[in-house]
Design a protein around this motif. Structure first.
Motif, mmCIF file in Angstrom:
data_model
loop_
_atom_site.group_PDB
_atom_site.id
_atom_site.type_symbol
_atom_site.label_atom_id
_atom_site.label_comp_id
_atom_site.label_asym_id
_atom_site.label_seq_id
_atom_site.Cartn_x
_atom_site.Cartn_y
_atom_site.Cartn_z
ATOM 1 N N MET A 1 -46.002 17.239 -35.977
ATOM 2 C CA MET A 1 -44.995 17.284 -34.931
ATOM 3 C C MET A 1 -43.885 16.291 -35.260
ATOM 4 O O MET A 1 -44.157 15.133 -35.527
ATOM 5 N N ASP A 2 -42.689 16.771 -35.166
ATOM 6 C CA ASP A 2 -41.591 15.855 -35.424
ATOM 7 C C ASP A 2 -41.161 15.183 -34.113
ATOM 8 O O ASP A 2 -41.617 15.527 -33.033
ATOM 9 N N LYS A 3 -40.298 14.223 -34.255
ATOM 10 C CA LYS A 3 -39.865 13.425 -33.108
ATOM 11 C C LYS A 3 -39.181 14.276 -32.034
ATOM 12 O O LYS A 3 -39.364 14.049 -30.845
ATOM 13 N N VAL A 6 -41.802 16.135 -29.883
ATOM 14 C CA VAL A 6 -42.473 15.173 -29.000
ATOM 15 C C VAL A 6 -41.561 14.830 -27.832
ATOM 16 O O VAL A 6 -41.984 14.804 -26.669
ATOM 17 N N TYR A 7 -40.289 14.582 -28.155
ATOM 18 C CA TYR A 7 -39.327 14.242 -27.108
ATOM 19 C C TYR A 7 -39.176 15.400 -26.109
ATOM 20 O O TYR A 7 -39.154 15.195 -24.899
ATOM 21 N N LEU A 13 -42.595 17.541 -19.560
ATOM 22 C CA LEU A 13 -43.636 16.967 -18.706
ATOM 23 C C LEU A 13 -43.026 16.118 -17.591
ATOM 24 O O LEU A 13 -43.469 16.163 -16.442
ATOM 25 N N GLU A 14 -41.982 15.373 -17.916
ATOM 26 C CA GLU A 14 -41.299 14.554 -16.919
ATOM 27 C C GLU A 14 -40.669 15.430 -15.831
ATOM 28 O O GLU A 14 -40.777 15.129 -14.636
ATOM 29 N N ASP A 15 -40.048 16.543 -16.213
ATOM 30 C CA ASP A 15 -39.453 17.472 -15.249
ATOM 31 C C ASP A 15 -40.514 18.074 -14.337
ATOM 32 O O ASP A 15 -40.330 18.184 -13.118
ATOM 33 N N GLN A 16 -41.624 18.459 -14.918
ATOM 34 C CA GLN A 16 -42.714 19.014 -14.116
ATOM 35 C C GLN A 16 -43.242 17.986 -13.121
ATOM 36 O O GLN A 16 -43.526 18.298 -11.968
ATOM 37 N N LEU A 17 -43.368 16.758 -13.566
ATOM 38 C CA LEU A 17 -43.843 15.686 -12.709
ATOM 39 C C LEU A 17 -42.881 15.450 -11.537
ATOM 40 O O LEU A 17 -43.307 15.251 -10.395
#
Length: 112
Positions: A1-3, A6-7, A13-17
């Motif tokens: 996985m490149d950066k 991951v970003y 994930l942040e948006d879902q949270l």
């Protein structure tokens, strides 16, 4: 996985949270309103029970009255006259502007 991947996953994930947090806040607000309404209804229900007990004390012990109503129906009639529904559909709620309710009248005066 490149950066970058991951970003992007982290951002997703942040948006879902954030969406879940907003949904949780909405649900919490709704639950608070439900609990408040429940408390109001419990208080109103207790007032109605107290009123029924008070009315039972003031009514004559005679099962028949000049109107031909039993003691329990006299109590329902008195509650109805006080502005409350006594029918199954709306029991305990206030009648708006003392409107007539066919369901309540049926409960009080049926089989006369």
């Amino acid at each position: 996985m490149d950066k970058q991947e991951v970003y992007e996953q982290f951002k997703s994930l942040e948006d879902q949270l954030q969406q879940m947090s907003a949904q949780f806040g909405d649900l919490q607000t709704e639950m608070t309103q439900v609990f408040e309404r429940n408390a109001e209804l419990e208080i109103e229900n207790q007032r109605l029970r107290d009123l029924v007990r008070e009315l039972q004390k003031t009514l004559p012990e005679d099962p028949g009255t000049p109107q031909g109503l039993s003691k329990s129906r006299q109590i329902l009639e008195k509650l109805y006259e006080e502005g409350f529904h006594v029918c199954r559909e709306f029991y305990g709620t206030r009648r708006k502007q003392d409107e007539e309710c066919a369901f309540c009248l049926e409960v009080i005066y049926r089989d006369q």
